[in-house]
Motif scaffolding. Structure first.
Motif, mmCIF file in Angstrom:
data_model
loop_
_atom_site.group_PDB
_atom_site.id
_atom_site.type_symbol
_atom_site.label_atom_id
_atom_site.label_comp_id
_atom_site.label_asym_id
_atom_site.label_seq_id
_atom_site.Cartn_x
_atom_site.Cartn_y
_atom_site.Cartn_z
ATOM 1 N N ILE A 171 0.855 -1.189 0.000
ATOM 2 C CA ILE A 171 0.000 0.000 0.000
ATOM 3 C C ILE A 171 0.889 1.236 0.000
ATOM 4 O O ILE A 171 1.705 1.430 0.910
ATOM 5 N N THR A 172 0.745 2.075 -1.027
ATOM 6 C CA THR A 172 1.524 3.309 -1.134
ATOM 7 C C THR A 172 0.635 4.517 -0.817
ATOM 8 O O THR A 172 -0.582 4.404 -0.704
ATOM 9 N N LYS A 173 1.275 5.671 -0.663
ATOM 10 C CA LYS A 173 0.591 6.952 -0.458
ATOM 11 C C LYS A 173 -0.308 6.933 0.782
ATOM 12 O O LYS A 173 -1.405 7.489 0.783
ATOM 13 N N THR A 174 0.164 6.289 1.824
ATOM 14 C CA THR A 174 -0.625 6.230 3.052
ATOM 15 C C THR A 174 -0.680 7.577 3.762
ATOM 16 O O THR A 174 -1.478 7.732 4.704
ATOM 17 N N ASP A 175 0.134 8.527 3.318
ATOM 18 C CA ASP A 175 0.053 9.872 3.895
ATOM 19 C C ASP A 175 -1.160 10.631 3.369
ATOM 20 O O ASP A 175 -1.550 11.661 3.930
ATOM 21 N N LEU A 176 -1.782 10.122 2.297
ATOM 22 C CA LEU A 176 -2.937 10.799 1.712
ATOM 23 C C LEU A 176 -4.264 10.279 2.250
ATOM 24 O O LEU A 176 -5.273 10.991 2.203
ATOM 25 N N ALA A 177 -4.285 9.038 2.708
ATOM 26 C CA ALA A 177 -5.550 8.461 3.198
ATOM 27 C C ALA A 177 -5.249 7.250 4.059
ATOM 28 O O ALA A 177 -4.185 6.627 3.951
ATOM 29 N N ASP A 178 -6.190 6.909 4.895
ATOM 30 C CA ASP A 178 -6.088 5.723 5.750
ATOM 31 C C ASP A 178 -6.428 4.493 4.905
ATOM 32 O O ASP A 178 -7.535 4.395 4.367
ATOM 33 N N PRO A 179 -5.516 3.541 4.767
ATOM 34 C CA PRO A 179 -5.798 2.377 3.914
ATOM 35 C C PRO A 179 -6.638 1.302 4.586
ATOM 36 O O PRO A 179 -7.058 0.344 3.914
ATOM 37 N N GLU A 180 -6.909 1.427 5.881
ATOM 38 C CA GLU A 180 -7.577 0.342 6.597
ATOM 39 C C GLU A 180 -8.973 0.025 6.066
ATOM 40 O O GLU A 180 -9.334 -1.153 5.968
ATOM 41 N N PRO A 181 -9.810 1.026 5.702
ATOM 42 C CA PRO A 181 -11.124 0.667 5.127
ATOM 43 C C PRO A 181 -10.996 -0.166 3.860
ATOM 44 O O PRO A 181 -11.798 -1.091 3.636
ATOM 45 N N PHE A 182 -10.011 0.149 3.037
ATOM 46 C CA PHE A 182 -9.795 -0.650 1.830
ATOM 47 C C PHE A 182 -9.315 -2.052 2.190
ATOM 48 O O PHE A 182 -9.808 -3.055 1.648
ATOM 49 N N LEU A 183 -8.368 -2.154 3.110
ATOM 50 C CA LEU A 183 -7.813 -3.455 3.481
ATOM 51 C C LEU A 183 -8.852 -4.341 4.150
ATOM 52 O O LEU A 183 -8.710 -5.567 4.159
#
Length: 345
Positions: A171-183
């Protein structure tokens, strides 16, 4: 009366001529008789295809030896109907020195362990081989810009499991959004997940996962896949791009598939970014392999269950009602099954 009338006044020596004196024009393609028996090429050397460019193949020769070098090759005539792809193991003859202006010839493709394939779209049953002999698929997803696409990731997973390749996710660009909902869409899968840190690429976390493996990197255009490859293999200089601010789509930058040795161990194969990944070549019966968490539940389905939304007594529906399965996961599976079922209609 002339000598053409048959008298004895022929030119000297004419009466000694016969058909054997007539010169037959040689076959312009050579006088060697054609045969279906092909040479054994016992002197061929083994190579690894690193890249393919308009009928020319860059091949690594004498890998892992002091004499390791690359050679440029073309395919032999007997292979004209066979696709030679990046990471194929092949046998070469001819000039394999790799010196400027030399050209070797690929005469054999060695048995492949895996084939990662895709089709142009779900309505196209013609498969396109991406790479051969890989054992790991690195799915690169941006947390934002472009927005992550769970359905595209599902397709990567189906293709990976269909080919017998183990997936991992970056997962890249985690500074732009929280990836947890996608994961959360993939919480039921046993897939290693590596997240980029604030302003840094997860090289230290990835290198142990790549060592000893041949890994294919795939991802939507603009997610930073080629940039990540450049970080993993310094000096590679794979082309990178930006995301269109209006459409939110990434530009296709890398236009070729290339195999690169990771300095810390293993190989990584960078592929061009895609916006679609067709599964027209996949047997619908194998789609469930991409959803092992759902497959375990589906074992309780009635015999012949299609797992479709209207399938009676489907165990997937019952598990959703009990709160044991994520409805989004089941919906993703059913979308793929419906799409592939249309191919057989």
């Amino acid at each position: 009366m002339s000598w053409l009338d048959g008298d004895d006044d022929e030119p000297d020596g004419f009466d000694a001529w016969d058909e054997s004196d007539v010169r037959v024009r040689p076959n312009p393609k050579g006088n060697r008789p054609r045969t279906k028996v092909r040479p054994a090429h016992e002197d061929a050397v083994e190579g690894r295809v690193l890249s393919v460019d308009r009928g020319r193949y860059t091949v690594l020769v004498d890998a892992d030896t002091p004499g390791e070098h690359t050679a440029t090759a073309t395919r032999a005539r007997e292979l004209r109907d066979q696709a030679i792809v990046t990471n194929d193991r092949v046998d070469l003859v001819g000039d394999v020195s790799g010196e400027p202006g030399t050209l070797a010839r690929i005469v054999r493709i060695r048995p492949r362990t895996t084939l990662l394939r895709r089709s142009a779209d779900d309505s196209d049953a013609v498969e396109r081989v991406i790479v051969a002999n890989a054992d790991q698929l690195m799915i690169v997803v941006a947390a934002a810009n472009p927005e992550p696409r769970p359905r595209l990731v599902d397709r990567y997973l189906v293709a990976a499991y269909d080919a017998g390749i183990q997936p991992l996710m970056v997962i890249t660009k985690t500074d732009l959004a929280d990836p947890e909902p996608f994961l959360a869409n993939f919480a039921g899968l046993d897939i290693p997940v590596v997240r980029s840190a604030q302003g840094a690429w997860p090289v230290d976390e990835l290198t142990p996962l790549l060592a000893g493996h041949t890994t294919v990197a795939v991802g939507h255009s603009g997610v930073g896949k080629s940039t990540l490859v450049n970080e993993l293999v310094p000096g590679t200089d794979r082309a990178t791009g930006v995301v269109n601010a209006v459409t939110g789509r990434g530009r296709h930058t890398s236009s070729s598939t290339v195999s690169l040795r990771v300095p810390t161990g293993g190989w990584i194969i960078d592929t061009p970014g895609v916006r679609s990944f067709g599964l027209g070549h996949v047997d619908p019966a194998n789609v469930m392999r991409g959803f092992p968490d759902l497959a375990a539940v589906a074992e309780d389905c009635p015999r012949g269950c299609t797992h479709a939304a209207d399938a009676p007594d489907c165990a997937l529906d019952e598990a959703v009602e009990r709160g044991e399965l994520d409805p989004a996961r089941v919906d993703s599976l059913r979308r793929l099954l419906a799409s592939l079922a249309r191919l057989e209609a």
